[in-house]
Design a protein around this motif. Structure first.
Motif, PDB file in Angstrom:
ATOM      1  N   GLN A  70     -12.936 -10.787  -3.824  1.00  0.00           N
ATOM      2  CA  GLN A  70     -12.932  -9.978  -5.035  1.00  0.00           C
ATOM      3  C   GLN A  70     -11.603 -10.101  -5.769  1.00  0.00           C
ATOM      4  O   GLN A  70     -10.543 -10.125  -5.154  1.00  0.00           O
ATOM      5  CB  GLN A  70     -13.192  -8.519  -4.697  1.00  0.00           C
ATOM      6  N   LEU A  71     -11.682 -10.153  -7.085  1.00  0.00           N
ATOM      7  CA  LEU A  71     -10.511 -10.269  -7.950  1.00  0.00           C
ATOM      8  C   LEU A  71     -10.238  -8.934  -8.622  1.00  0.00           C
ATOM      9  O   LEU A  71     -11.156  -8.291  -9.119  1.00  0.00           O
ATOM     10  CB  LEU A  71     -10.756 -11.334  -9.017  1.00  0.00           C
ATOM     11  N   PHE A  72      -8.980  -8.529  -8.638  1.00  0.00           N
ATOM     12  CA  PHE A  72      -8.535  -7.353  -9.373  1.00  0.00           C
ATOM     13  C   PHE A  72      -7.372  -7.790 -10.253  1.00  0.00           C
ATOM     14  O   PHE A  72      -6.303  -8.127  -9.745  1.00  0.00           O
ATOM     15  CB  PHE A  72      -8.107  -6.232  -8.422  1.00  0.00           C
ATOM     16  N   LYS A  73      -7.591  -7.828 -11.559  1.00  0.00           N
ATOM     17  CA  LYS A  73      -6.531  -8.222 -12.487  1.00  0.00           C
ATOM     18  C   LYS A  73      -5.673  -7.014 -12.822  1.00  0.00           C
ATOM     19  O   LYS A  73      -6.184  -5.928 -13.083  1.00  0.00           O
ATOM     20  CB  LYS A  73      -7.117  -8.816 -13.763  1.00  0.00           C
ATOM     21  N   VAL A  74      -4.366  -7.244 -12.824  1.00  0.00           N
ATOM     22  CA  VAL A  74      -3.413  -6.187 -13.144  1.00  0.00           C
ATOM     23  C   VAL A  74      -2.730  -6.507 -14.460  1.00  0.00           C
ATOM     24  O   VAL A  74      -2.722  -7.646 -14.923  1.00  0.00           O
ATOM     25  CB  VAL A  74      -2.358  -6.005 -12.025  1.00  0.00           C
ATOM     26  N   SER A  75      -2.138  -5.503 -15.045  1.00  0.00           N
ATOM     27  CA  SER A  75      -1.422  -5.646 -16.300  1.00  0.00           C
ATOM     28  C   SER A  75      -0.170  -6.498 -16.114  1.00  0.00           C
ATOM     29  O   SER A  75       0.524  -6.385 -15.095  1.00  0.00           O
ATOM     30  CB  SER A  75      -1.030  -4.249 -16.800  1.00  0.00           C
ATOM     31  N   GLY A  76       0.137  -7.305 -17.098  1.00  0.00           N
ATOM     32  CA  GLY A  76       1.380  -8.059 -17.070  1.00  0.00           C
ATOM     33  C   GLY A  76       2.599  -7.151 -17.184  1.00  0.00           C
ATOM     34  O   GLY A  76       3.664  -7.462 -16.672  1.00  0.00           O
ATOM     35  N   ASP A  77       2.419  -6.007 -17.833  1.00  0.00           N
ATOM     36  CA  ASP A  77       3.526  -5.060 -18.024  1.00  0.00           C
ATOM     37  C   ASP A  77       3.630  -4.023 -16.927  1.00  0.00           C
ATOM     38  O   ASP A  77       4.723  -3.568 -16.612  1.00  0.00           O
ATOM     39  CB  ASP A  77       3.373  -4.342 -19.367  1.00  0.00           C
ATOM     40  N   HIS A  78       2.492  -3.619 -16.362  1.00  0.00           N
ATOM     41  CA  HIS A  78       2.478  -2.531 -15.374  1.00  0.00           C
ATOM     42  C   HIS A  78       1.793  -2.954 -14.082  1.00  0.00           C
ATOM     43  O   HIS A  78       1.208  -2.130 -13.386  1.00  0.00           O
ATOM     44  CB  HIS A  78       1.772  -1.299 -15.948  1.00  0.00           C
ATOM     45  N   GLY A  79       1.857  -4.227 -13.768  1.00  0.00           N
ATOM     46  CA  GLY A  79       1.173  -4.754 -12.592  1.00  0.00           C
ATOM     47  C   GLY A  79       1.618  -4.120 -11.296  1.00  0.00           C
ATOM     48  O   GLY A  79       0.817  -3.933 -10.380  1.00  0.00           O
ATOM     49  N   ASN A  80       2.885  -3.789 -11.203  1.00  0.00           N
ATOM     50  CA  ASN A  80       3.420  -3.158 -10.000  1.00  0.00           C
ATOM     51  C   ASN A  80       2.673  -1.858  -9.712  1.00  0.00           C
ATOM     52  O   ASN A  80       2.205  -1.626  -8.598  1.00  0.00           O
ATOM     53  CB  ASN A  80       4.920  -2.904 -10.199  1.00  0.00           C
ATOM     54  N   GLN A  81       2.529  -1.019 -10.738  1.00  0.00           N
ATOM     55  CA  GLN A  81       1.824   0.258 -10.583  1.00  0.00           C
ATOM     56  C   GLN A  81       0.327   0.033 -10.387  1.00  0.00           C
ATOM     57  O   GLN A  81      -0.312   0.721  -9.589  1.00  0.00           O
ATOM     58  CB  GLN A  81       2.071   1.163 -11.781  1.00  0.00           C
ATOM     59  N   GLY A 101       6.336 -11.296  -5.463  1.00  0.00           N
ATOM     60  CA  GLY A 101       6.973 -11.057  -6.749  1.00  0.00           C
ATOM     61  C   GLY A 101       7.341  -9.618  -6.992  1.00  0.00           C
ATOM     62  O   GLY A 101       7.024  -8.722  -6.202  1.00  0.00           O
ATOM     63  N   PHE A 102       8.011  -9.377  -8.112  1.00  0.00           N
ATOM     64  CA  PHE A 102       8.406  -8.032  -8.477  1.00  0.00           C
ATOM     65  C   PHE A 102       7.193  -7.114  -8.581  1.00  0.00           C
ATOM     66  O   PHE A 102       7.240  -5.964  -8.148  1.00  0.00           O
ATOM     67  CB  PHE A 102       9.179  -8.027  -9.804  1.00  0.00           C
ATOM     68  N   ASN A 103       6.085  -7.632  -9.104  1.00  0.00           N
ATOM     69  CA  ASN A 103       4.926  -6.756  -9.259  1.00  0.00           C
ATOM     70  C   ASN A 103       4.226  -6.471  -7.925  1.00  0.00           C
ATOM     71  O   ASN A 103       3.212  -5.781  -7.891  1.00  0.00           O
ATOM     72  CB  ASN A 103       3.947  -7.263 -10.326  1.00  0.00           C
ATOM     73  N   ASP A 104       4.783  -6.951  -6.837  1.00  0.00           N
ATOM     74  CA  ASP A 104       4.273  -6.636  -5.499  1.00  0.00           C
ATOM     75  C   ASP A 104       5.144  -5.607  -4.776  1.00  0.00           C
ATOM     76  O   ASP A 104       4.759  -5.112  -3.724  1.00  0.00           O
ATOM     77  CB  ASP A 104       4.221  -7.904  -4.630  1.00  0.00           C
ATOM     78  N   SER A 105       6.298  -5.289  -5.318  1.00  0.00           N
ATOM     79  CA  SER A 105       7.283  -4.502  -4.572  1.00  0.00           C
ATOM     80  C   SER A 105       6.790  -3.112  -4.180  1.00  0.00           C
ATOM     81  O   SER A 105       7.005  -2.689  -3.039  1.00  0.00           O
ATOM     82  CB  SER A 105       8.603  -4.416  -5.331  1.00  0.00           C
ATOM     83  N   LEU A 106       6.129  -2.396  -5.064  1.00  0.00           N
ATOM     84  CA  LEU A 106       5.665  -1.046  -4.721  1.00  0.00           C
ATOM     85  C   LEU A 106       4.584  -1.078  -3.645  1.00  0.00           C
ATOM     86  O   LEU A 106       4.611  -0.283  -2.704  1.00  0.00           O
ATOM     87  CB  LEU A 106       5.131  -0.324  -5.960  1.00  0.00           C
ATOM     88  N   ILE A 115       3.829  -8.359   4.174  1.00  0.00           N
ATOM     89  CA  ILE A 115       4.412  -9.677   4.426  1.00  0.00           C
ATOM     90  C   ILE A 115       4.901 -10.204   3.081  1.00  0.00           C
ATOM     91  O   ILE A 115       4.111 -10.385   2.160  1.00  0.00           O
ATOM     92  CB  ILE A 115       3.382 -10.646   5.044  1.00  0.00           C
ATOM     93  N   ALA A 116       6.194 -10.433   2.994  1.00  0.00           N
ATOM     94  CA  ALA A 116       6.781 -10.984   1.770  1.00  0.00           C
ATOM     95  C   ALA A 116       6.939 -12.487   1.939  1.00  0.00           C
ATOM     96  O   ALA A 116       7.507 -12.949   2.922  1.00  0.00           O
ATOM     97  CB  ALA A 116       8.134 -10.345   1.480  1.00  0.00           C
ATOM     98  N   VAL A 117       6.410 -13.233   0.977  1.00  0.00           N
ATOM     99  CA  VAL A 117       6.489 -14.690   0.999  1.00  0.00           C
ATOM    100  C   VAL A 117       7.722 -15.099   0.199  1.00  0.00           C
ATOM    101  O   VAL A 117       7.912 -14.650  -0.921  1.00  0.00           O
ATOM    102  CB  VAL A 117       5.228 -15.313   0.380  1.00  0.00           C
TER     103      VAL A 117
END
Length: 118
Positions: A70-81, A101-106, A115-117
């Protein structure tokens, strides 16, 4: 499901879901690396697998379809949240997150196992 005991956790983790970032985690320049598809097939035997991406290269739908996940697209601006909100929807206590990436940090901070690549 995968049961894991980690020092300092005080309880055994029962992991049922896997959240994956796309670019730099599963793909290079939006293209799947060799061997990824077979590994995901093996993982799907024990986990519900989700692809979370801002899809900056436009290959997210194709990769998700090829992997049968399954795919879940996130916002380019608020992807982290957005990714954190998705984690909270599926249940952080039983979820593994793999990202880079930064949008994975939260979501990496909150998942039961992260697991951080690099």
């Amino acid at each position: 499901m995968l049961k894991v005991s980690l020092p300092g956790r005080g309880r055994q983790l029962e992991l049922k879901k896997l959240l994956l970032d796309l670019n730099g985690t599963l793909t290079v320049d939006g293209i799947l690396e060799n061997g990824v598809k077979q590994r995901i097939e093996d993982i799907k035997k024990n986990f519900e697998v989700y692809l979370l991406t801002a899809d900056t290269r436009g290959s997210g739908s194709q990769v998700a379809e090829e992997l049968g996940i399954q795919l879940f697209k996130v916002s380019g601006d608020h992807g982290n949240q957005d990714k954190l909100d998705f984690l909270n929807t599926v249940g952080a206590e039983e979820t593994v997150m793999i990202g880079n990436g930064f949008n994975d940090s939260l979501v990496l901070e909150q998942a039961a196992l992260s697991i951080a690549v690099i």
